[in-house]
Design a protein around this motif. Structure first.
Motif, PDB file in Angstrom:
ATOM      1  N   GLY A 106       0.774  -1.233   0.000  1.00 26.58           N
ATOM      2  CA  GLY A 106       0.000   0.000   0.000  1.00 26.58           C
ATOM      3  C   GLY A 106       0.806   1.285   0.000  1.00 26.58           C
ATOM      4  N   LEU A 109      -0.291   3.909  -2.485  1.00 29.46           N
ATOM      5  CA  LEU A 109      -1.640   4.352  -2.160  1.00 29.46           C
ATOM      6  C   LEU A 109      -1.605   5.354  -1.005  1.00 29.46           C
ATOM      7  CD1 LEU A 109      -3.514   0.922  -2.331  1.00 29.46           C
ATOM      8  CD2 LEU A 109      -3.080   2.554  -4.173  1.00 29.46           C
ATOM      9  N   GLU A 133       4.939   0.435 -14.937  1.00 27.60           N
ATOM     10  CA  GLU A 133       4.533  -0.955 -15.133  1.00 27.60           C
ATOM     11  C   GLU A 133       5.628  -1.782 -15.800  1.00 27.60           C
ATOM     12  OE1 GLU A 133      -0.307  -0.713 -15.714  1.00 27.60           O
ATOM     13  OE2 GLU A 133       0.981  -0.678 -17.482  1.00 27.60           O
ATOM     14  N   PRO A 140       2.308  -4.327  -7.216  1.00 27.71           N
ATOM     15  CA  PRO A 140       0.973  -4.130  -7.802  1.00 27.71           C
ATOM     16  C   PRO A 140       0.465  -2.700  -7.702  1.00 27.71           C
ATOM     17  CG  PRO A 140       0.840  -5.368  -5.749  1.00 27.71           C
ATOM     18  CD  PRO A 140       2.287  -5.287  -6.104  1.00 27.71           C
ATOM     19  N   ASP A 141       0.993  -1.899  -6.773  1.00 37.01           N
ATOM     20  CA  ASP A 141       0.515  -0.511  -6.669  1.00 37.01           C
ATOM     21  C   ASP A 141       1.243   0.430  -7.615  1.00 37.01           C
ATOM     22  OD1 ASP A 141       2.923  -0.519  -5.323  1.00 37.01           O
ATOM     23  OD2 ASP A 141       2.200   0.566  -3.562  1.00 37.01           O
ATOM     24  N   ARG A 143       0.825  -0.196 -10.914  1.00 34.94           N
ATOM     25  CA  ARG A 143       0.069  -0.366 -12.154  1.00 34.94           C
ATOM     26  C   ARG A 143      -0.878   0.805 -12.381  1.00 34.94           C
ATOM     27  NH1 ARG A 143      -1.997  -6.373 -10.761  1.00 34.94           N
ATOM     28  NH2 ARG A 143      -2.814  -5.124  -9.035  1.00 34.94           N
ATOM     29  N   ASP A 145      -3.861   0.833 -13.658  1.00 33.54           N
ATOM     30  CA  ASP A 145      -5.252   0.633 -13.270  1.00 33.54           C
ATOM     31  C   ASP A 145      -5.445   0.843 -11.770  1.00 33.54           C
ATOM     32  OD1 ASP A 145      -3.940  -1.675 -12.500  1.00 33.54           O
ATOM     33  OD2 ASP A 145      -5.318  -3.056 -13.499  1.00 33.54           O
ATOM     34  N   THR A 146      -4.433   0.521 -10.981  1.00 25.73           N
ATOM     35  CA  THR A 146      -4.496   0.809  -9.548  1.00 25.73           C
ATOM     36  C   THR A 146      -4.593   2.308  -9.315  1.00 25.73           C
ATOM     37  OG1 THR A 146      -3.178  -1.151  -9.003  1.00 25.73           O
ATOM     38  CG2 THR A 146      -3.274   0.587  -7.341  1.00 25.73           C
ATOM     39  N   ALA A 149      -7.955   3.841 -10.257  1.00 28.04           N
ATOM     40  CA  ALA A 149      -8.956   3.610  -9.219  1.00 28.04           C
ATOM     41  C   ALA A 149      -8.749   4.563  -8.043  1.00 28.04           C
ATOM     42  CB  ALA A 149      -8.889   2.157  -8.747  1.00 28.04           C
ATOM     43  N   LEU A 150      -7.485   4.776  -7.674  1.00 24.58           N
ATOM     44  CA  LEU A 150      -7.193   5.683  -6.572  1.00 24.58           C
ATOM     45  C   LEU A 150      -7.551   7.118  -6.937  1.00 24.58           C
ATOM     46  CD1 LEU A 150      -6.029   6.162  -3.753  1.00 24.58           C
ATOM     47  CD2 LEU A 150      -3.774   6.427  -4.819  1.00 24.58           C
TER      48      LEU A 150
END
Length: 240
Positions: A106, A109, A133, A140-141, A143, A145-146, A149-150
């Protein structure tokens, strides 16, 4: 008349965030930086942040007037939660989840959420980060698409219209070196080599052709590989 564009760069003092800072200065009217002290074992990067900022002011007068305040946020409590190889003295390895143990769950994020809160106060509509990427080491954070979304969540939760910009998202490390040359010529390449810091072990002894570092941690592996590929290609610029 349109309002001047204001950006906040997530600035660690590493290669990627240094290139992102130059990218933001080339595109926006006012640029501020934010760094995060999360107890990282390579804490030397926090000192190098100021060296890189000073070098940009000294060597690039076209950007100096755009560079505004620097902010440092204390997230040591968050860093302690993950107990990863980024915050404790342990060997670099792959975990049972198939992720490198340098992954701080995270982290991006949290960084972007804190950055958005600061950007709200500083009237900055753009958040600029070096997530990628292509060479993302399994995080994974990193990417897109992550981050999309954020971005949606931040704008809904803060009644804002933030744009998260990730100029390195589709670039290899070799292309990141090429982008630095495009933005600031050899002067920027030299600044990044000598003054930025990426090595997870915090090594700042010998200055290699690609910069300071141990040469074998995950961060150095990517940096060296990208440098060698870029040099082998003739040190080109990156077409924008």
């Amino acid at each position: 008349m349109s309002q001047p564009s204001r950006a906040l760069v997530l600035f660690s003092g590493g290669q990627d965030s240094s290139v992102c800072l130059a990218w933001a200065l080339e595109r926006h009217d006012h640029v501020e930086t934010v760094g995060f002290d999360y107890g990282q074992r390579h804490a030397v990067e926090m000192a190098q942040r100021q060296v890189v900022r000073a070098g940009i002011v000294e060597r690039f007068p076209q950007w100096a007037g755009k560079l505004g305040c620097d902010h440092v946020l204390d997230l040591t409590g968050f860093g302690a939660v993950g107990e990863t190889a980024m915050t404790t003295q342990r060997a670099f390895e792959i975990t049972e989840k198939g992720l490198p143990n340098t992954f701080v769950p995270g982290r991006n994020l949290v960084f972007l959420t804190y950055a958005a809160a600061l950007a709200d106060r500083r009237n900055a509509g753009f958040l600029v980060g070096g997530m990628c990427e292509t060479d993302f080491s399994g995080y994974p954070d990193c990417r897109r698409d992550t981050l999309d979304a954020l971005q949606t969540a931040l704008n809904m939760g803060m009644a804002q219209d933030f744009v998260i910009e990730t100029p390195l998202m589709k670039l290899t490390k070799a292309q990141t070196w090429a982008l630095s040359k495009t933005l600031g010529g050899e002067a920027l390449v030299e600044l990044i080599v000598a003054d930025s810091h990426t090595c997870y072990r915090g090594e700042r002894g010998e200055l290699h052709a690609w910069g300071h570092g141990c040469g074998d941690c995950p961060a150095c592996d990517l940096r060296v590989k990208g440098w060698n590929e870029w040099v082998a290609a003739g040190r080109p610029e990156l077409a924008l």
